[in-house]
Design a protein around this motif. Structure first.
Motif, mmCIF file in Angstrom:
data_model
loop_
_atom_site.group_PDB
_atom_site.id
_atom_site.type_symbol
_atom_site.label_atom_id
_atom_site.label_comp_id
_atom_site.label_asym_id
_atom_site.label_seq_id
_atom_site.Cartn_x
_atom_site.Cartn_y
_atom_site.Cartn_z
ATOM 1 N N LEU A 106 55.621 -23.403 125.540
ATOM 2 C CA LEU A 106 56.207 -22.528 124.521
ATOM 3 C C LEU A 106 57.562 -21.993 124.968
ATOM 4 O O LEU A 106 58.522 -21.954 124.190
ATOM 5 N N GLY A 107 57.645 -21.571 126.243
ATOM 6 C CA GLY A 107 58.898 -21.008 126.747
ATOM 7 C C GLY A 107 60.014 -22.018 126.823
ATOM 8 O O GLY A 107 61.148 -21.755 126.393
ATOM 9 N N PHE A 108 59.701 -23.201 127.358
ATOM 10 C CA PHE A 108 60.746 -24.219 127.486
ATOM 11 C C PHE A 108 61.157 -24.778 126.120
ATOM 12 O O PHE A 108 62.325 -25.104 125.899
ATOM 13 N N ALA A 109 60.182 -24.893 125.210
ATOM 14 C CA ALA A 109 60.534 -25.323 123.856
ATOM 15 C C ALA A 109 61.439 -24.298 123.190
ATOM 16 O O ALA A 109 62.407 -24.649 122.491
ATOM 17 N N THR A 110 61.150 -23.022 123.419
ATOM 18 C CA THR A 110 62.002 -21.960 122.881
ATOM 19 C C THR A 110 63.403 -22.041 123.469
ATOM 20 O O THR A 110 64.404 -21.900 122.761
ATOM 21 N N GLY A 111 63.493 -22.286 124.783
ATOM 22 C CA GLY A 111 64.796 -22.400 125.421
ATOM 23 C C GLY A 111 65.567 -23.630 125.007
ATOM 24 O O GLY A 111 66.811 -23.634 125.045
ATOM 25 N N ALA A 112 64.862 -24.685 124.623
ATOM 26 C CA ALA A 112 65.535 -25.928 124.226
ATOM 27 C C ALA A 112 66.099 -25.862 122.813
ATOM 28 O O ALA A 112 66.995 -26.640 122.462
ATOM 29 N N TYR A 113 65.575 -24.949 121.982
ATOM 30 C CA TYR A 113 66.038 -24.851 120.600
ATOM 31 C C TYR A 113 67.295 -24.001 120.531
ATOM 32 O O TYR A 113 67.372 -22.925 121.129
ATOM 33 N N SER A 114 68.285 -24.479 119.821
ATOM 34 C CA SER A 114 69.590 -23.808 119.782
ATOM 35 C C SER A 114 69.845 -23.052 118.487
ATOM 36 O O SER A 114 70.957 -22.556 118.276
ATOM 37 N N GLY A 115 68.840 -22.922 117.609
ATOM 38 C CA GLY A 115 69.074 -22.304 116.311
ATOM 39 C C GLY A 115 68.379 -20.982 116.085
ATOM 40 O O GLY A 115 68.231 -20.550 114.930
ATOM 41 N N TRP A 116 67.959 -20.310 117.155
ATOM 42 C CA TRP A 116 67.263 -19.044 116.971
ATOM 43 C C TRP A 116 68.151 -17.982 116.331
ATOM 44 O O TRP A 116 67.669 -17.091 115.639
ATOM 45 N N PHE A 117 69.462 -18.080 116.567
ATOM 46 C CA PHE A 117 70.371 -17.082 115.998
ATOM 47 C C PHE A 117 70.379 -17.140 114.470
ATOM 48 O O PHE A 117 70.733 -16.150 113.813
ATOM 49 N N LYS A 118 69.991 -18.268 113.903
ATOM 50 C CA LYS A 118 69.909 -18.366 112.446
ATOM 51 C C LYS A 118 68.660 -17.650 111.920
ATOM 52 O O LYS A 118 68.676 -17.103 110.817
ATOM 53 N N ILE A 119 67.596 -17.667 112.717
ATOM 54 C CA ILE A 119 66.367 -16.997 112.313
ATOM 55 C C ILE A 119 66.487 -15.497 112.533
ATOM 56 O O ILE A 119 65.948 -14.697 111.759
#
Length: 506
Positions: free
Chosen positions: A194-207
């Motif tokens: 979960l943590g590494f998948a979260t770190g790999a995603y670059s679009g959290w700022f849109k959410i």
């Protein structure tokens, strides 16, 4: 659960129960589903660790700290582990709270983790409020380091008592101890994924669009958003773990602290903690000392990789530098993806951990995993050399074959990491229990063998890398040598465990 009591007329330890002792009764074993829930907090702890391992070494360089000094920031982890985890383990062995022995420390650690990651995520904003600008960020660095140190202290405050709680619940059943530690390793794998998948995603700022501020750009906003998710994860898993434990208060007036026929570590709560911790080494058998030595060598191998894995991908595979173009950030995200694959393998291995140890012996499996580490670290060094000869660095993105090779290496390392997260704890718990030493203190003793090598690596890897021209390869070469020695020693010096008859796991 109470600590082991001593029968004066026989001079040997017997386990106490969580309820007043009743002659002729046998305490029922804790159901495995409850052990599973107690171990679930490892998911929340490791979610934060995964973000820390994948994103914070690159982020600290983006704040302006040079690569040679980035590892020094990580010194707080082993320092806090050296002092905090043994101390918390010692205190939890003697805690008389009506809430139980271990649970007060687990709860306090979980709350501290939530506070620390919020400080880290908002460090740029805090620095801006203190007068930072784009080119000079002393306030952000100070806030980051403060949050980073609190996070490492909180992780150690939480993880040690949870390991000890699992050992309490499984008592002298060594097979169930291995199963409980395998559960803990499994949840660590889930948290990593979960943590590494979260770190790999670059679009959290849109959410979470409000995370972008004058001080916090897109990459910073992604980091901040990821830590919001971490807070939610640690809250859920802490509730599951604490509510499942069902500890009974410890009454020191009715049960003496552990000792070894009157000659081991002092049984008095007022005894000086450090004397009890280091004095315990005098009563360890050669097999326990070998486990501690292999653990130290094992972590001397692991820590350079855990420090610089995503930085290695960003610098030496993608050819980027912090704050200079997108190559470095793309490499960091790809490294986080590699670590997610690593965690998938870790989780699969954890499911079969107990079966592997029963068939081949825990020492042999541990040694084999260290030798596999050596092969993987050598492969990383070879890949770095090949990349330096291809000539694409500074001109284009790496070829797909190079990226796939790096991801495969990261994934394979999940097998030895699963062993590292489980087998040493089960070995030390089963061998130290006959001495009458509390499980909290025994986890603290093992933690010494983990934190001291980490301190050496934290202080030495940056200057060591600079001595050989920068980069991460020199530290990884030291890791390869150390893991090789650990593997040979584990295979030759740790005896194969006696076969255990299969029993139901339900």
């Amino acid at each position: 659960m109470a600590i082991p009591q001593v029968e004066p007329h026989r001079g040997r330890a017997r386990p106490a129960t969580t309820r007043p002792a009743v002659r002729g009764t046998v305490r029922a074993r804790v159901p495995l589903r409850r052990l599973l829930r107690v171990a679930s907090i490892a998911c929340g702890i490791q979610f934060g660790w995964a973000l820390q391992l994948s994103l914070l070494t690159p982020y600290v360089q983006e704040l302006g700290i040079p690569h040679a000094w980035a590892s020094v920031i990580w010194l707080c982890g082993p320092l806090s582990g050296l002092l905090v985890q043994p101390f918390v383990g010692h205190m939890s062995d003697r805690c008389t709270s009506h809430f139980g022995r271990r649970r007060p420390f687990i709860l306090a650690g979980a709350v501290s983790i939530a506070v620390s990651v919020l400080i880290i995520g908002h460090s740029a904003d805090i620095g801006w409020m203190l007068g930072d600008n784009v080119d000079h960020r002393p306030g952000a660095i100070a806030a980051f380091v403060l949050g980073f140190w609190i996070l490492d202290v909180a992780n150690n405050m939480t993880q040690g008592p949870c390991r000890a709680l699992l050992a309490d619940l499984t008592e002298k059943d060594h097979r169930r101890t291995r199963v409980a530690n395998a559960y803990f390793s499994l949840f660590m794998a889930v948290g990593n994924i979960l943590g590494f998948a979260t770190g790999a995603y670059s679009g959290w700022f849109k959410i979470f669009p409000w995370t972008i501020t004058h001080a916090c750009d897109v990459d910073c906003a992604n980091l901040k958003s990821a830590f919001y998710l971490d807070v939610a994860c640690i809250a859920i898993t802490a509730y599951l773990s604490i509510s499942a434990a069902q500890e009974s208060p410890l009454n020191l007036r009715d049960s003496s602290a552990p000792s070894v026929e009157g000659h081991g570590p002092s049984s008095h709560a007022q005894e000086a903690f450090l004397w009890e911790l280091f004095g315990a080494f005098r009563y360890f058998s050669s097999s326990i000392l070998v486990i501690l030595l292999v653990t130290a060598l094992n972590w001397t191998g692991w820590f350079p990789f855990l420090l610089f894995d995503t930085d290695w991908m960003g610098r030496e595979i993608y050819g980027g530098k912090p704050n200079e173009g997108e190559n470095y950030n793309s490499g960091v995200r790809m490294g986080a993806l590699g670590l997610m694959l690593n965690s998938l393998v870790l989780g699969i291995t954890s499911v079969f951990m107990e079966r592997l140890c029963r068939k081949w012996g825990a020492g042999f499996i541990w040694g084999l995993s260290n030798l596999l580490m050596t092969v993987c670290f050598v492969a990383i060094l070879i890949l770095s050399y090949v990349v330096s000869r291809l000539g694409y660095v500074g001109h284009s993105l790496p070829p797909h074959g190079v990226v796939i090779a790096a991801l495969i290496i990261f994934a394979i390392l999940g097998f030895p990491l699963a062993i590292t997260y489980s087998v040493p704890f089960a070995l030390i718990s089963s061998r130290i229990e006959p001495l009458g030493v509390g499980q909290g203190l025994s986890m603290g003793v093992l933690n010494l063998a983990i934190t001291i090598p980490q301190m050496v690596v934290s202080l030495g890897s940056g200057p060591w890398d600079q001595l050989f021209g920068g980069g991460n390869s020199p530290a990884l070469a030291v890791g390869a040598c150390s893991s090789f020695v650990a593997g040979v020693l584990a295979i030759l010096a740790i005896p194969r465990s006696s076969p255990v008859k299969p029993t139901s796991l339900t």
